[in-house]
Design a protein around this motif. Structure first.
Motif, PDB file in Angstrom:
ATOM      1  N   ASP A  21       0.869  -1.174   0.000  1.00  0.00           N
ATOM      2  CA  ASP A  21       0.000   0.000   0.000  1.00  0.00           C
ATOM      3  C   ASP A  21       0.906   1.224   0.000  1.00  0.00           C
ATOM      4  O   ASP A  21       1.516   1.546   1.018  1.00  0.00           O
ATOM      5  N   PRO A  22       1.017   1.923  -1.136  1.00  0.00           N
ATOM      6  CA  PRO A  22       1.935   3.062  -1.217  1.00  0.00           C
ATOM      7  C   PRO A  22       1.654   4.160  -0.189  1.00  0.00           C
ATOM      8  O   PRO A  22       2.557   4.891   0.191  1.00  0.00           O
ATOM      9  N   THR A  23       0.416   4.268   0.268  1.00  0.00           N
ATOM     10  CA  THR A  23       0.109   5.282   1.271  1.00  0.00           C
ATOM     11  C   THR A  23       0.493   4.833   2.668  1.00  0.00           C
ATOM     12  O   THR A  23       0.528   5.638   3.590  1.00  0.00           O
ATOM     13  N   ARG A  24       0.790   3.551   2.843  1.00  0.00           N
ATOM     14  CA  ARG A  24       1.189   2.995   4.144  1.00  0.00           C
ATOM     15  C   ARG A  24       2.436   2.133   3.963  1.00  0.00           C
ATOM     16  O   ARG A  24       2.364   0.908   3.991  1.00  0.00           O
ATOM     17  N   PRO A  25       3.608   2.748   3.755  1.00  0.00           N
ATOM     18  CA  PRO A  25       4.838   1.987   3.508  1.00  0.00           C
ATOM     19  C   PRO A  25       5.183   0.996   4.613  1.00  0.00           C
ATOM     20  O   PRO A  25       5.862   0.005   4.373  1.00  0.00           O
ATOM     21  N   GLU A  26       4.698   1.248   5.817  1.00  0.00           N
ATOM     22  CA  GLU A  26       5.007   0.337   6.913  1.00  0.00           C
ATOM     23  C   GLU A  26       4.402  -1.051   6.700  1.00  0.00           C
ATOM     24  O   GLU A  26       4.799  -2.009   7.360  1.00  0.00           O
ATOM     25  N   PHE A  27       3.462  -1.182   5.782  1.00  0.00           N
ATOM     26  CA  PHE A  27       2.883  -2.498   5.485  1.00  0.00           C
ATOM     27  C   PHE A  27       3.860  -3.381   4.716  1.00  0.00           C
ATOM     28  O   PHE A  27       3.672  -4.571   4.620  1.00  0.00           O
ATOM     29  N   GLY A  28       4.888  -2.778   4.118  1.00  0.00           N
ATOM     30  CA  GLY A  28       5.915  -3.556   3.440  1.00  0.00           C
ATOM     31  C   GLY A  28       5.762  -3.593   1.932  1.00  0.00           C
ATOM     32  O   GLY A  28       5.027  -2.796   1.348  1.00  0.00           O
ATOM     33  N   THR A  29       6.464  -4.522   1.322  1.00  0.00           N
ATOM     34  CA  THR A  29       6.524  -4.616  -0.130  1.00  0.00           C
ATOM     35  C   THR A  29       6.073  -5.983  -0.613  1.00  0.00           C
ATOM     36  O   THR A  29       5.977  -6.936   0.151  1.00  0.00           O
ATOM     37  N   ARG A  30       5.853  -6.050  -1.894  1.00  0.00           N
ATOM     38  CA  ARG A  30       5.530  -7.305  -2.573  1.00  0.00           C
ATOM     39  C   ARG A  30       6.517  -7.434  -3.720  1.00  0.00           C
ATOM     40  O   ARG A  30       6.793  -6.471  -4.423  1.00  0.00           O
ATOM     41  N   VAL A  31       7.053  -8.613  -3.925  1.00  0.00           N
ATOM     42  CA  VAL A  31       8.007  -8.839  -4.999  1.00  0.00           C
ATOM     43  C   VAL A  31       7.275  -9.536  -6.148  1.00  0.00           C
ATOM     44  O   VAL A  31       6.717 -10.622  -5.971  1.00  0.00           O
ATOM     45  N   ILE A  32       7.270  -8.894  -7.302  1.00  0.00           N
ATOM     46  CA  ILE A  32       6.622  -9.432  -8.504  1.00  0.00           C
ATOM     47  C   ILE A  32       7.690 -10.167  -9.307  1.00  0.00           C
ATOM     48  O   ILE A  32       8.650  -9.551  -9.769  1.00  0.00           O
ATOM     49  N   THR A  33       7.534 -11.471  -9.452  1.00  0.00           N
ATOM     50  CA  THR A  33       8.544 -12.256 -10.166  1.00  0.00           C
ATOM     51  C   THR A  33       8.009 -12.949 -11.416  1.00  0.00           C
ATOM     52  O   THR A  33       8.796 -13.397 -12.243  1.00  0.00           O
ATOM     53  N   THR A  34       6.687 -13.054 -11.538  1.00  0.00           N
ATOM     54  CA  THR A  34       6.106 -13.753 -12.682  1.00  0.00           C
ATOM     55  C   THR A  34       5.069 -12.876 -13.381  1.00  0.00           C
ATOM     56  O   THR A  34       4.570 -11.904 -12.809  1.00  0.00           O
ATOM     57  N   VAL A  35       4.718 -13.263 -14.588  1.00  0.00           N
ATOM     58  CA  VAL A  35       3.698 -12.550 -15.356  1.00  0.00           C
ATOM     59  C   VAL A  35       2.347 -12.571 -14.630  1.00  0.00           C
ATOM     60  O   VAL A  35       1.706 -11.525 -14.505  1.00  0.00           O
ATOM     61  N   PRO A  36       1.892 -13.720 -14.111  1.00  0.00           N
ATOM     62  CA  PRO A  36       0.620 -13.695 -13.371  1.00  0.00           C
ATOM     63  C   PRO A  36       0.651 -12.754 -12.163  1.00  0.00           C
ATOM     64  O   PRO A  36      -0.344 -12.068 -11.885  1.00  0.00           O
ATOM     65  N   ASP A  37       1.780 -12.690 -11.457  1.00  0.00           N
ATOM     66  CA  ASP A  37       1.913 -11.741 -10.347  1.00  0.00           C
ATOM     67  C   ASP A  37       1.783 -10.300 -10.851  1.00  0.00           C
ATOM     68  O   ASP A  37       1.153  -9.461 -10.213  1.00  0.00           O
ATOM     69  N   GLY A  38       2.407 -10.024 -11.981  1.00  0.00           N
ATOM     70  CA  GLY A  38       2.345  -8.684 -12.560  1.00  0.00           C
ATOM     71  C   GLY A  38       0.941  -8.306 -12.987  1.00  0.00           C
ATOM     72  O   GLY A  38       0.485  -7.188 -12.744  1.00  0.00           O
ATOM     73  N   LEU A  39       0.231  -9.247 -13.614  1.00  0.00           N
ATOM     74  CA  LEU A  39      -1.149  -8.979 -14.014  1.00  0.00           C
ATOM     75  C   LEU A  39      -2.029  -8.714 -12.793  1.00  0.00           C
ATOM     76  O   LEU A  39      -2.869  -7.820 -12.804  1.00  0.00           O
ATOM     77  N   ALA A  40      -1.834  -9.487 -11.738  1.00  0.00           N
ATOM     78  CA  ALA A  40      -2.611  -9.276 -10.513  1.00  0.00           C
ATOM     79  C   ALA A  40      -2.264  -7.933  -9.876  1.00  0.00           C
ATOM     80  O   ALA A  40      -3.146  -7.239  -9.360  1.00  0.00           O
ATOM     81  N   ALA A  41      -0.998  -7.553  -9.928  1.00  0.00           N
ATOM     82  CA  ALA A  41      -0.560  -6.298  -9.308  1.00  0.00           C
ATOM     83  C   ALA A  41      -1.146  -5.079 -10.004  1.00  0.00           C
ATOM     84  O   ALA A  41      -1.283  -4.026  -9.384  1.00  0.00           O
ATOM     85  N   LEU A 102      16.741  -4.623  -0.054  1.00  0.00           N
ATOM     86  CA  LEU A 102      16.408  -5.559   1.026  1.00  0.00           C
ATOM     87  C   LEU A 102      15.350  -6.563   0.591  1.00  0.00           C
ATOM     88  O   LEU A 102      15.377  -7.716   1.007  1.00  0.00           O
ATOM     89  N   SER A 103      14.412  -6.129  -0.258  1.00  0.00           N
ATOM     90  CA  SER A 103      13.316  -6.999  -0.687  1.00  0.00           C
ATOM     91  C   SER A 103      13.733  -7.976  -1.780  1.00  0.00           C
ATOM     92  O   SER A 103      13.343  -9.134  -1.753  1.00  0.00           O
ATOM     93  N   ALA A 104      14.485  -7.487  -2.753  1.00  0.00           N
ATOM     94  CA  ALA A 104      14.841  -8.317  -3.902  1.00  0.00           C
ATOM     95  C   ALA A 104      16.179  -7.886  -4.467  1.00  0.00           C
ATOM     96  O   ALA A 104      16.246  -7.186  -5.470  1.00  0.00           O
ATOM     97  N   PRO A 105      17.281  -8.287  -3.840  1.00  0.00           N
ATOM     98  CA  PRO A 105      18.599  -7.903  -4.362  1.00  0.00           C
ATOM     99  C   PRO A 105      18.825  -8.497  -5.740  1.00  0.00           C
ATOM    100  O   PRO A 105      18.423  -9.623  -6.010  1.00  0.00           O
ATOM    101  N   ARG A 106      19.479  -7.720  -6.615  1.00  0.00           N
ATOM    102  CA  ARG A 106      19.692  -8.187  -7.986  1.00  0.00           C
ATOM    103  C   ARG A 106      21.115  -8.665  -8.225  1.00  0.00           C
ATOM    104  O   ARG A 106      21.334  -9.666  -8.842  1.00  0.00           O
ATOM    105  N   GLY A 107      22.094  -7.926  -7.749  1.00  0.00           N
ATOM    106  CA  GLY A 107      23.479  -8.277  -8.001  1.00  0.00           C
ATOM    107  C   GLY A 107      24.172  -8.730  -6.734  1.00  0.00           C
ATOM    108  O   GLY A 107      23.612  -8.683  -5.640  1.00  0.00           O
ATOM    109  N   LEU A 108      25.392  -9.184  -6.869  1.00  0.00           N
ATOM    110  CA  LEU A 108      26.157  -9.664  -5.723  1.00  0.00           C
ATOM    111  C   LEU A 108      26.336  -8.565  -4.685  1.00  0.00           C
ATOM    112  O   LEU A 108      26.126  -8.785  -3.493  1.00  0.00           O
ATOM    113  N   ARG A 109      26.698  -7.359  -5.124  1.00  0.00           N
ATOM    114  CA  ARG A 109      26.891  -6.253  -4.186  1.00  0.00           C
ATOM    115  C   ARG A 109      25.606  -5.976  -3.404  1.00  0.00           C
ATOM    116  O   ARG A 109      25.623  -5.806  -2.192  1.00  0.00           O
ATOM    117  N   GLU A 110      24.477  -5.956  -4.111  1.00  0.00           N
ATOM    118  CA  GLU A 110      23.203  -5.706  -3.446  1.00  0.00           C
ATOM    119  C   GLU A 110      22.836  -6.835  -2.492  1.00  0.00           C
ATOM    120  O   GLU A 110      22.267  -6.601  -1.445  1.00  0.00           O
TER     121      GLU A 110
END
Length: 138
Positions: A21-41, A102-110
């Protein structure tokens, strides 16, 4: 015989991180990894508000790219879907880099910084390394 489309074949090239919920960042994040997740998002996470606002074209582009990737999940369509979804999220409800790392690191450094961030507190990717990383001075 047509190819069977599975969720594994619909994996995006990299994750897209969105606020629950962008208006309530304290609720956290969701990681979209698949096309169905993206369509739902597209209908959640504050992204649905973009459908009829000033960012309607970005929403429509993401929806079209995700639908194309769901029908034909080849590398080009998956890349287009990822790019369109990322453009939409960055414009409508951007997730700060430190939260995304923190939610979805992409590279080794991250990945390393993501693992260390909870232990060392503030994560500043642009600033100097913390004292924990520096060599002993004695």
């Amino acid at each position: 015989m047509p190819e069977l489309v599975t969720e594994a074949s619909q994996t995006l090239p990299a994750p897209v991180v969105v606020w629950l919920d962008p208006t309530r960042p304290e609720f956290g994040t969701r990681v979209i990894t698949t096309v169905p997740d993206g369509l739902a998002a597209l209908n959640r996470h504050g992204i649905d508000d973009a459908r009829h606002g000033p960012h309607a074209q970005l929403w429509q582009d993401a929806a079209a790219a995700l639908k194309a990737a769901s029908v034909e999940p080849n590398p080009n369509n998956l890349r287009r879907a990822f790019d369109a979804m990322l453009r939409l999220v960055k414009r409508v409800a951007p997730v700060p880099t430190r939260v995304r790392v923190l939610s979805a690191p992409r590279g080794l450094r991250e990945r390393v910084l993501g693992l260390l961030a909870p232990s060392y507190g503030r994560l500043d990717l642009a600033g100097p390394p913390s004292r924990a990383f520096s060599a002993r001075g004695d």
